[in-house]
Design a protein around this motif. Structure first.
Motif, PDB file in Angstrom:
ATOM      1  N   LYS A 321      48.124  -7.323 -11.720  1.00 23.15           N
ATOM      2  CA  LYS A 321      47.493  -8.632 -11.977  1.00 23.15           C
ATOM      3  C   LYS A 321      46.524  -8.929 -10.833  1.00 23.15           C
ATOM      4  CE  LYS A 321      50.725  -9.631 -15.232  1.00 23.15           C
ATOM      5  NZ  LYS A 321      51.092  -8.205 -15.385  1.00 23.15           N
ATOM      6  N   MET A 322      45.358  -9.396 -11.186  1.00 21.33           N
ATOM      7  CA  MET A 322      44.314  -9.618 -10.173  1.00 21.33           C
ATOM      8  C   MET A 322      43.919 -11.091 -10.102  1.00 21.33           C
ATOM      9  SD  MET A 322      43.578  -6.935  -8.554  1.00 21.33           S
ATOM     10  CE  MET A 322      44.602  -5.503  -8.669  1.00 21.33           C
ATOM     11  N   ARG A 323      44.902 -11.982 -10.329  1.00 27.31           N
ATOM     12  CA  ARG A 323      44.593 -13.413 -10.415  1.00 27.31           C
ATOM     13  C   ARG A 323      43.906 -13.942  -9.156  1.00 27.31           C
ATOM     14  NH1 ARG A 323      49.756 -15.730 -10.944  1.00 27.31           N
ATOM     15  NH2 ARG A 323      49.526 -15.954  -8.691  1.00 27.31           N
ATOM     16  N   GLU A 324      44.500 -13.610  -8.004  1.00 29.04           N
ATOM     17  CA  GLU A 324      43.948 -14.124  -6.744  1.00 29.04           C
ATOM     18  C   GLU A 324      42.573 -13.510  -6.453  1.00 29.04           C
ATOM     19  OE1 GLU A 324      45.324 -16.616  -5.287  1.00 29.04           O
ATOM     20  OE2 GLU A 324      47.048 -16.523  -6.639  1.00 29.04           O
ATOM     21  N   GLU A 325      42.466 -12.244  -6.766  1.00 25.68           N
ATOM     22  CA  GLU A 325      41.198 -11.543  -6.530  1.00 25.68           C
ATOM     23  C   GLU A 325      40.071 -12.223  -7.316  1.00 25.68           C
ATOM     24  OE1 GLU A 325      41.727  -8.465  -4.497  1.00 25.68           O
ATOM     25  OE2 GLU A 325      39.683  -9.121  -4.097  1.00 25.68           O
ATOM     26  N   GLN A 327      40.080 -15.299  -8.400  1.00 21.58           N
ATOM     27  CA  GLN A 327      39.828 -16.632  -7.831  1.00 21.58           C
ATOM     28  C   GLN A 327      38.911 -16.546  -6.615  1.00 21.58           C
ATOM     29  OE1 GLN A 327      43.159 -19.160  -6.849  1.00 21.58           O
ATOM     30  NE2 GLN A 327      43.619 -19.424  -9.049  1.00 21.58           N
ATOM     31  N   TRP A 328      39.198 -15.586  -5.761  1.00 26.77           N
ATOM     32  CA  TRP A 328      38.365 -15.377  -4.566  1.00 26.77           C
ATOM     33  C   TRP A 328      36.915 -15.152  -4.977  1.00 26.77           C
ATOM     34  CZ3 TRP A 328      40.709 -12.033  -0.066  1.00 26.77           C
ATOM     35  CH2 TRP A 328      41.912 -12.624   0.353  1.00 26.77           C
ATOM     36  N   LYS A 329      36.771 -14.350  -6.022  1.00 22.82           N
ATOM     37  CA  LYS A 329      35.414 -14.031  -6.486  1.00 22.82           C
ATOM     38  C   LYS A 329      34.715 -15.318  -6.939  1.00 22.82           C
ATOM     39  CE  LYS A 329      32.952 -10.732  -9.312  1.00 22.82           C
ATOM     40  NZ  LYS A 329      33.010  -9.834 -10.447  1.00 22.82           N
ATOM     41  N   GLN A 331      35.303 -18.233  -5.977  1.00 25.18           N
ATOM     42  CA  GLN A 331      35.016 -19.087  -4.811  1.00 25.18           C
ATOM     43  C   GLN A 331      33.940 -18.497  -3.904  1.00 25.18           C
ATOM     44  OE1 GLN A 331      38.891 -19.091  -3.082  1.00 25.18           O
ATOM     45  NE2 GLN A 331      39.772 -20.441  -4.651  1.00 25.18           N
ATOM     46  N   ARG A 333      34.233 -15.784  -2.190  1.00 23.14           N
ATOM     47  CA  ARG A 333      34.796 -15.030  -1.056  1.00 23.14           C
ATOM     48  C   ARG A 333      34.649 -13.532  -1.294  1.00 23.14           C
ATOM     49  NH1 ARG A 333      40.729 -17.261   0.308  1.00 23.14           N
ATOM     50  NH2 ARG A 333      40.595 -15.565   1.817  1.00 23.14           N
ATOM     51  N   SER A 336      39.130  -8.575  -1.432  1.00 22.73           N
ATOM     52  CA  SER A 336      40.115  -8.179  -0.412  1.00 22.73           C
ATOM     53  C   SER A 336      39.894  -6.741   0.032  1.00 22.73           C
ATOM     54  CB  SER A 336      41.533  -8.340  -0.956  1.00 22.73           C
ATOM     55  OG  SER A 336      41.744  -7.432  -2.024  1.00 22.73           O
TER      56      SER A 336
END
Ligand code: UGA
Ligand code: MN
Length: 342
Positions: A321-325, A327-329, A331, A333, A336
């Protein structure tokens, strides 16, 4: 002319003839040497251009010498090579899968990894992984046509996978390629066995020793596949191949068996130059499509203790799962893994 003069003239003539012969001999030899040098230069150039093809030719000649009764050292004859064919494609877990696989394959003697990338060109990730693996390998690539590629929302079985990649490997296996890595039999043919080792399965190293001496097509059980704990061929009671299969998924298939459940002698593939995989077959029929061109149920070689042992598992890796990745994109950011190969 007195006798003295005559002797002098004939001596002179003999001398001239002698010098003539010497000159002729020198010319002949230097000419010969010259053409020898030219031939050598051509061979050398050829060697530099195509060292592997040259070695393949020499190996064939060695085999022919042996056939003619020439005594070659015993150590020239070694184990048949296992050609493990792996289609692979770029996704977040690719390096993890390939690392797990190559570190298993490293434990197998005389194995040659034929890795076929589903990509327009070889990628640095796979190239570097192969270079640092220490495995004998061939790196090929073949891009699945867009019409045959799974869409993001498709279930994984909607399209066959690895078809073009395995066919590309089959082409290589039928070329002079294997002559460069396998021992050669007295007919000048490479000795080996071919196994389709997907990048996501789990393999025991025992599996590879089971398959090494397959004469035509060998079969064995596969764990965790087709909705069962184990799918397996059921040997004939008369010792002639396989009577049936215990498959639950599409048991009506000519060979209801997973890609991980068989190996084919390289000579069988080279003797059936048209045998290949096809896009135009129903889901689950790739294995049958190939095997029906090469063998029959009665001819199958039953391995792994009469098909009672499991040495390979059809594991499938969960999509990370790449949920945070994501989100970072969103935003803005950086990822990772910026400048880091994962
Ligand atoms: C099952 C069988 O185990 C496969 O050998 C067979 O190719 C497949 O069904 C099928 O019927 O086509 P499954 O686990 O569902 O396999 O397939 P994957 O593991 O997703 O793919 C098989 C191989 O093809 C893997 O080595 C994978 O890396 C490669 N692949 C997959 C590609 O090269 N390109 C893709 O787009 C997808
Ligand atoms: Mn798989």
């Amino acid at each position: 002319m007195n006798r003295k003069m005559k002797r002098r003239v004939s001596g002179l003539l003999i001398g001239i003839a002698f010098i003539g012969i010497i000159v002729l001999l020198v010319m002949t030899f230097s000419d010969g040497r010259h053409s020898e040098y030219v031939a050598k230069a051509i061979t050398l150039k050829h060697d530099v251009d195509e060292p592997h093809a040259e070695i393949a030719r020499l190996k064939r000649q060695l085999a022919l010498l042996k056939k003619k009764g020439c005594n070659l050292e015993e150590d020239l004859i070694s184990l048949p090579v296992i050609f493990a064919v792996t289609p692979t494609y770029a996704r977040p877990e690719q390096k993890a899968e390939l690392t797990r696989l190559y570190q298993t394959l490293l434990l197998v003697p005389n194995l040659h990894w034929v890795i076929v990338e589903d990509a327009e060109a070889p990628t640095p990730l796979v190239k570097n992984l192969l270079a640092s693996s220490g495995l004998s390998h061939t790196h090929l690539h073949a891009h699945t046509p867009p019409a045959q590629k799974l869409k993001a929302k498709d279930p994984h079985w909607a399209k066959p996978r690895g078809v073009l990649q395995r066919n590309t490997a089959l082409e290589w296996l039928r070329s002079d390629g294997p002559l460069k890595v396998a021992p050669i039999n007295p007919d000048g043919e490479p000795l080996g066995v071919v196994y389709f080792a997907d990048d996501d399965n789990s393999y025991s190293i025992r599996l590879f020793e089971e398959m090494r001496y397959v004469q035509n097509v060998g079969v064995w059980p596969v764990g965790l596949v087709g909705g069962l704990m184990v799918e397996r061929p059921l040997p004939s009671s008369d010792g002639r191949g396989v009577a049936s299969f215990n498959a639950g998924y599409k048991p009506e298939r000519p060979f209801p068996i997973d890609m991980a459940g068989f190996a084919i002698n390289l000579a069988t593939l080279r003797n059936h130059p048209d045998a290949k995989f096809l896009y135009e077959v129903q889901p689950g029929y790739q294995e049958s499509q190939l095997l029906k061109q090469l063998t029959t149920k009665q001819e199958l070689e039953v391995l792994a203790d009469n098909c009672t042992k499991v040495y390979v598992w059809h594991t499938r890796t969960d999509k990370p799962k790449m949920r945070e990745e994501l989100q970072w994109k969103a935003q803005g950011r950086p990822p990772s893994n910026q400048d880091i190969e994962v």
